[in-house]
Design a protein around this motif. Structure first.
Motif, PDB file in Angstrom:
ATOM      1  N   UNK A   1       0.835  -1.204   0.000  1.00 25.49           N
ATOM      2  CA  UNK A   1       0.000   0.000   0.000  1.00 25.49           C
ATOM      3  C   UNK A   1       0.871   1.257   0.000  1.00 25.49           C
ATOM      4  N   UNK A   2       1.916   1.253   0.809  1.00 28.84           N
ATOM      5  CA  UNK A   2       2.836   2.388   0.844  1.00 28.84           C
ATOM      6  C   UNK A   2       3.524   2.558  -0.508  1.00 28.84           C
ATOM      7  N   UNK A   3       3.936   1.461  -1.109  1.00 30.17           N
ATOM      8  CA  UNK A   3       4.562   1.542  -2.421  1.00 30.17           C
ATOM      9  C   UNK A   3       3.587   2.076  -3.461  1.00 30.17           C
ATOM     10  N   UNK A   4       2.302   1.692  -3.310  1.00 31.19           N
ATOM     11  CA  UNK A   4       1.272   2.192  -4.227  1.00 31.19           C
ATOM     12  C   UNK A   4       1.139   3.704  -4.122  1.00 31.19           C
ATOM     13  N   UNK A   5       1.161   4.201  -2.885  1.00 31.29           N
ATOM     14  CA  UNK A   5       1.041   5.655  -2.708  1.00 31.29           C
ATOM     15  C   UNK A   5       2.274   6.386  -3.242  1.00 31.29           C
TER      16      UNK A   5
END
Length: 569
Positions: free
Chosen positions: A29-33
């Motif tokens: 999720x962090x990588x997506x953001x």
């Protein structure tokens, strides 16, 4: 039913795995953001690229138009200065064109920028041609001639840049939608995992509560298990006692050599060895070396060295002196014991067995065989005296008569008779000589002796004899070699007298623990059921049993004969 420990293991395992997966989902999720942020930054950088190209093109076109209107050199100088300045747009284009950059361009985007750059270069070329004109009038005329193409090129340049901007906008919109979907997916997955962890934690708590209540029952069960262990221990002690009694009743003595401490332990406790009491036995290899016969020391050292190099089991027979200086034969055997983790050699465990009585019995058999051979040699000597010498003497007399040419005798008749008797004598002498061949066996070994025997027999028979072996120059026990030689000799003699064979094959093959002799011929054969009392076959079996070998004679009428001998080494 699943055990409590198994249930705890499964539940805590699921919780730990869920936490790991949840952490990975949060990282996703962090990588997506982060990817979403990079996408916005890339979009801005790409749009800035097209804007810089358009802005510089507009500035150059404006300076060019002012020069045409005013014909002032200052506008031309500003044009040249702006044109020669390093183009940030071009530099960015070169940077974005690299495949390993963060803001790398797609192939379609690169193509649009290349088209725009080509149009920009075309416009600059047209403007450069106008600047080359020396008079204002010719410059205006030159521009008028190319004005239509100039305007079309500018429109195409702007059109390519607009297409580039639209492509960037569409691509950014698609990536934004995809990034949003992935972000929501990771969010809901992480939420589901957190709820699962909470559920499994509650189940674990309930099981722990139940486990505490069952502890008293487990304590009772433990007490019962302790009773069973004591009973098992008593049974093992009895089994060990039986083992100790069995070892004491046998001739074997167990030795346990620690390769690290270089010490020997003897079992069972209290048993003597070489007439030494248990307290007098040495605990190192030097004790054995001090009592071994000097001729067997090299054998002992060789076995120990070979074992260290190859780690094969130890097995050898050697002579040892007892406490009373009596020479005893001992058979030593040992197996290596390795560490399960490091695979290093820790111990060697084996046995010592007194085989003196067995060897003495074997020596009696060998002596009996040798005594039989002496009798055989005496018989052959008598045959030579009674048969061969008489025949040769008679032949000599006839030949002497021929030599003196006595006219009253028929010389031709005496010569032929003497000649035939002399040939017979030579044949008998060859046969009798090879009956004395065990001396060759003793001096050269079984293989050369058999080869010599077969070579000599070829002159006395039309049978083709073939011999195959894999022993070479290796020597066997003398008793083995003499018995095998006699068996082959007697078998060939029987074959020559009775079989009428055209071919005979002899094979002597040695294997790691076995010696195999086969003698086959293609003769007339015989009915083995009618030869139980045959002196020849019984003689072969007697010789084989004297050395502990197994012998079998197989034959059928018209199908030849096979003699098979097997000797364990």
């Amino acid at each position: 039913m699943i055990k409590v420990r198994t249930a705890f293991t499964l539940l805590f395992g699921v919780i730990i795995i869920s936490l790991i997966i949840t952490t990975m989902v949060f990282l996703k999720l962090l990588d997506n953001r982060k990817g979403f942020g990079r996408m916005q930054f890339t979009k801005h950088a790409k749009l800035q690229l097209s804007h810089q190209i358009a802005e510089k093109n507009n500035d150059l076109s404006y300076l060019f138009s002012q020069y045409l209107l005013t014909q002032e050199a200052d506008w031309k100088n500003q044009y040249q200065q702006l044109k020669n300045e390093p183009s940030e747009a071009l530099a960015d284009y070169q940077k974005y064109h690299l495949k390993d950059t963060v803001f790398r361009l797609a192939e379609s985007e690169i193509q649009l920028l290349q088209l725009a750059q080509e149009k920009d270069n075309y416009l600059r070329q047209l403007e450069a041609d106008v600047f080359k004109e020396k008079s204002p009038t010719s410059a205006i005329e030159r521009f008028s001639d190319n004005e239509e193409e100039y305007q079309i090129a500018r429109k195409q340049l702007l059109h390519h840049l607009e297409d580039f901007d639209d492509l960037i906008e569409n691509e950014s919109t698609n990536k934004w939608n995809k990034s949003s979907e992935e972000g929501y997916f990771y969010f809901y997955v992480s939420l589901s995992l957190l709820l699962s962890i909470l559920l499994f934690s509650c189940i674990s708590f309930i099981l722990i509560q139940k486990r505490v209540k069952q502890q008293e029952q487990l304590d009772l069960q433990l007490q019962e298990n302790i009773k069973e262990i004591k009973a098992t221990k008593n049974e093992l002690e009895k089994s060990d006692e039986r083992f100790q009694l069995a070892i004491k009743g046998s001739k074997a003595l167990i030795w346990d050599f620690d390769t690290q401490q270089k010490k020997i332990k003897w079992f069972p406790k209290g048993k003597d060895f070489l007439e030494y009491d248990a307290e007098e036995l040495g605990t190192d290899l030097q004790f054995l070396k001090d009592h071994i016969h000097k001729d067997d020391v090299s054998l002992f050292d060789k076995e120990i060295k070979e074992h260290k190099e190859t780690r094969n089991p130890i097995a050898f027979d050697a002579r040892f002196y007892s406490k009373n200086k009596e020479l005893r034969w001992l058979r030593c055997q040992g197996l290596p014991v390795f560490d399960e983790n490091t695979k290093a050699l820790n111990r060697i465990v084996g046995t010592f067995v007194d085989i003196t009585d067995e060897l003495k019995a074997e020596e009696k058999i060998v002596n009996a065989v040798l005594e039989t051979e002496d009798k055989e040699r005496s018989r052959i000597a008598r045959d030579i005296h009674d048969s061969l010498q008489q025949t040769m003497s008679t032949a000599l007399l006839h030949l002497e008569k021929v030599r003196h040419h006595q006219p009253e005798l028929n010389s031709e008749e005496h010569f032929q008779l003497g000649y035939s008797l002399l040939k017979k004598s030579i044949k008998e002498s060859r046969s009798l000589a090879h009956n004395l061949m065990p001396k060759v066996v003793e001096e050269n070994g079984i293989v050369p002796a058999l080869q010599s025997l077969i070579t000599a027999m070829k002159g006395s028979t039309d049978t083709q004899i073939s011999f195959f072996e894999n022993i070479g120059e290796e020597r066997l026990k003398l008793s083995y070699e003499i018995s095998i030689y006699r068996i082959v000799q007697e078998s060939i003699n029987n074959m020559m007298k009775h079989s009428k064979a055209s071919e005979c094959t002899i094979q002597l093959m040695k294997y790691p623990d076995l010696l195999v002799l086969t003698i086959e011929d293609n003769g007339v054969g015989f009915d083995t059921s009618k030869t139980d009392q045959s002196f020849g076959i019984n003689s072969l079996k007697t010789r084989a049993s004297a050395i502990g070998a197994y012998l079998q004679v197989s034959s059928n009428l018209g199908k030849g004969t096979e003699i098979f001998l097997e000797l364990a080494l």
